[in-house]
Design a protein around this motif. Structure first.
Motif: not given
Length: 265
Positions: A198, A201, A246
């Motif tokens: 991710y 992030d 997330h």
């Protein structure tokens, strides 16, 4: 006692009275709560007992819904006691709200010495004959519960038929600092793997940290700081923790009449 049914399980709530200080059995008494779980259709059978000791320290036993997770397997063989260790869950609480009743910091610290693994094991040994008639039982220790199980093996092995430990196995010769230092590279790898999965992030975590450095959050008696936010990395230790983290980060901010703020989520 009160009993109720879930799919495949019958739960029974039980309360036990134990001494606050086991060296003074006639002194102040506290309550310890345990939730019995038995497979539906086997409530009248003579089954061996398994007592579950949760991790933490400071957590009550997990609240199961029916036969989820390992409980469904356990009740195939055992009558299970999900124990809220002293000070946790529905046992007599020991927390930030109740500790001031004991006095100042020194008095509170002295009181908390009665909530260690040695006292938890002695609670178990008072409870065991009430349930098993004196027969030994099996202990399942998770994380801190594993430390309690090792204490049990040392202090009262006669009460044990078997011990199952999922984490929480203390070293015989290493210091706790050695264990933490050995974990740092693994934590670093997990953080890197999360950001590789991710990448968005990375910037979101920086935004949250910058916001907290300027605006620490006060909520329900707790203060959320940048360092506190970093502790959410513990989620990366679970199987689905990276995904849960997330989803938490993606919902971090909300627009308000006062500007952008951290969301209640």
């Amino acid at each position: 006692m009160s009993s109720y049914r879930h799919p495949g399980i019958v739960f029974t709530d039980r309360y036990f009275t134990v001494p606050l200080d086991h060296s003074d059995p006639g002194g102040e008494q506290i309550e310890v709560f345990g939730r019995e779980a038995v497979a539906s259709g086997r409530t009248g059978e003579e089954l061996p007992w398994l007592v579950y000791l949760e991790g933490g320290p400071g957590f009550g036993a997990r609240r199961f819904v029916g036969t989820e997770a390992w409980l469904g397997r356990a009740v195939q063989e055992f009558r299970v006691l999900l124990l809220d260790q002293r000070g946790t869950g529905l046992s007599t609480p020991a927390n930030r709200q109740t500790l001031p009743l004991r006095g100042g910091p020194r008095e509170q610290a002295d009181y908390l010495t009665r909530f260690r693994s040695d006292s938890i094991v002695r609670d178990c040994e008072l409870i065991r004959p009430q349930l098993t008639g004196g027969e030994p039982w099996t202990v399942l220790g998770q994380s801190f519960g594993g430390f309690c199980a090792v204490r049990y093996l040392s202090a009262a092995p006669e009460g044990l038929k078997a011990v199952l430990i999922t984490g929480g196995l203390p070293s015989l010769d290493a210091h706790a600092d050695d264990v933490y230092r050995a974990a740092y590279p693994r934590i670093e790898r997990k953080v890197a793997a999360h950001y590789a999965r991710y990448p968005q992030d990375v910037e979101r975590a920086r935004e949250i940290t910058a916001h907290l450095l300027e605006h620490p959050i006060e909520s329900a008696g707790h203060r959320l700081t940048a360092e506190g936010f970093q502790s959410l990395g513990i989620m990366l230790g679970g199987g689905s923790g990276s995904h849960q983290l997330h989803y938490l980060l993606e919902n971090a901010f909300v627009r308000t009449p006062h500007g952008t703020e951290l969301s209640d989520t």
